[in-house]
Scaffold this motif. Structure first.
Motif, PDB file in Angstrom:
ATOM      1  N   GLU A   7      21.019  77.097  45.128  1.00 14.62           N
ATOM      2  CA  GLU A   7      21.425  78.240  44.309  1.00 14.62           C
ATOM      3  C   GLU A   7      22.937  78.279  44.155  1.00 14.62           C
ATOM      4  O   GLU A   7      23.670  78.306  45.143  1.00 14.62           O
ATOM      5  N   HIS A   8      23.392  78.274  42.925  1.00 10.59           N
ATOM      6  CA  HIS A   8      24.791  78.460  42.561  1.00 10.59           C
ATOM      7  C   HIS A   8      25.732  77.511  43.312  1.00 10.59           C
ATOM      8  O   HIS A   8      26.785  77.920  43.800  1.00 10.59           O
ATOM      9  N   LEU A   9      25.357  76.254  43.396  1.00  9.85           N
ATOM     10  CA  LEU A   9      26.159  75.255  44.094  1.00  9.85           C
ATOM     11  C   LEU A   9      27.355  74.856  43.242  1.00  9.85           C
ATOM     12  O   LEU A   9      27.221  74.534  42.064  1.00  9.85           O
ATOM     13  N   CYS A  10      28.532  74.895  43.862  1.00 11.71           N
ATOM     14  CA  CYS A  10      29.773  74.494  43.195  1.00 11.71           C
ATOM     15  C   CYS A  10      30.545  73.558  44.114  1.00 11.71           C
ATOM     16  O   CYS A  10      30.510  73.715  45.333  1.00 11.71           O
ATOM     17  N   LYS A  11      31.234  72.599  43.523  1.00 14.45           N
ATOM     18  CA  LYS A  11      32.095  71.692  44.279  1.00 14.45           C
ATOM     19  C   LYS A  11      33.300  71.374  43.419  1.00 14.45           C
ATOM     20  O   LYS A  11      33.170  70.955  42.265  1.00 14.45           O
ATOM     21  N   VAL A  12      34.490  71.596  43.991  1.00 12.64           N
ATOM     22  CA  VAL A  12      35.736  71.364  43.267  1.00 12.64           C
ATOM     23  C   VAL A  12      36.570  70.363  44.053  1.00 12.64           C
ATOM     24  O   VAL A  12      36.695  70.463  45.272  1.00 12.64           O
ATOM     25  N   TYR A  13      37.131  69.390  43.344  1.00 12.03           N
ATOM     26  CA  TYR A  13      38.057  68.426  43.930  1.00 12.03           C
ATOM     27  C   TYR A  13      39.440  68.686  43.355  1.00 12.03           C
ATOM     28  O   TYR A  13      39.574  68.960  42.161  1.00 12.03           O
ATOM     29  N   GLY A  14      40.460  68.579  44.182  1.00  8.64           N
ATOM     30  CA  GLY A  14      41.831  68.736  43.717  1.00  8.64           C
ATOM     31  C   GLY A  14      42.234  70.182  43.517  1.00  8.64           C
ATOM     32  O   GLY A  14      41.455  71.107  43.747  1.00  8.64           O
ATOM     33  N   ARG A  15      43.486  70.346  43.092  1.00  6.88           N
ATOM     34  CA  ARG A  15      44.056  71.675  42.850  1.00  6.88           C
ATOM     35  C   ARG A  15      44.941  71.652  41.616  1.00  6.88           C
ATOM     36  O   ARG A  15      45.404  70.600  41.195  1.00  6.88           O
ATOM     37  N   GLY A  16      45.202  72.815  41.109  1.00  6.07           N
ATOM     38  CA  GLY A  16      46.108  72.940  39.970  1.00  6.07           C
ATOM     39  C   GLY A  16      45.634  72.133  38.772  1.00  6.07           C
ATOM     40  O   GLY A  16      44.471  72.171  38.397  1.00  6.07           O
TER      41      GLY A  16
END
Length: 55
Positions: A7-16
């Motif tokens: 449910e509502h899985l998110c994955k973010v790599y890096g910034r800015g």
């Protein structure tokens, strides 16, 4: 019988400016006896999804 729920899985790599949303609000369920294929273009998040599910 439900054997997997995501449910509502998110994955973010890096910034800015280098930030990449590898997974964005992914939700699904799998029932006992179901077969599922994960398909998509290179870089679309298939391996990331499987790594997150597998822990």
């Amino acid at each position: 019988m439900e054997v997997l729920r995501v449910e509502h899985l998110c994955k973010v790599y890096g910034r800015g400016e280098a930030k990449v949303d590898a997974l964005k609000d992914v939700s699904f369920t799998m029932e006992k006896g179901e077969f599922t294929a994960v398909v998509g273009e290179s870089g679309s998040g298939k391996s990331t999804l499987l790594h997150c599910i597998g822990g």
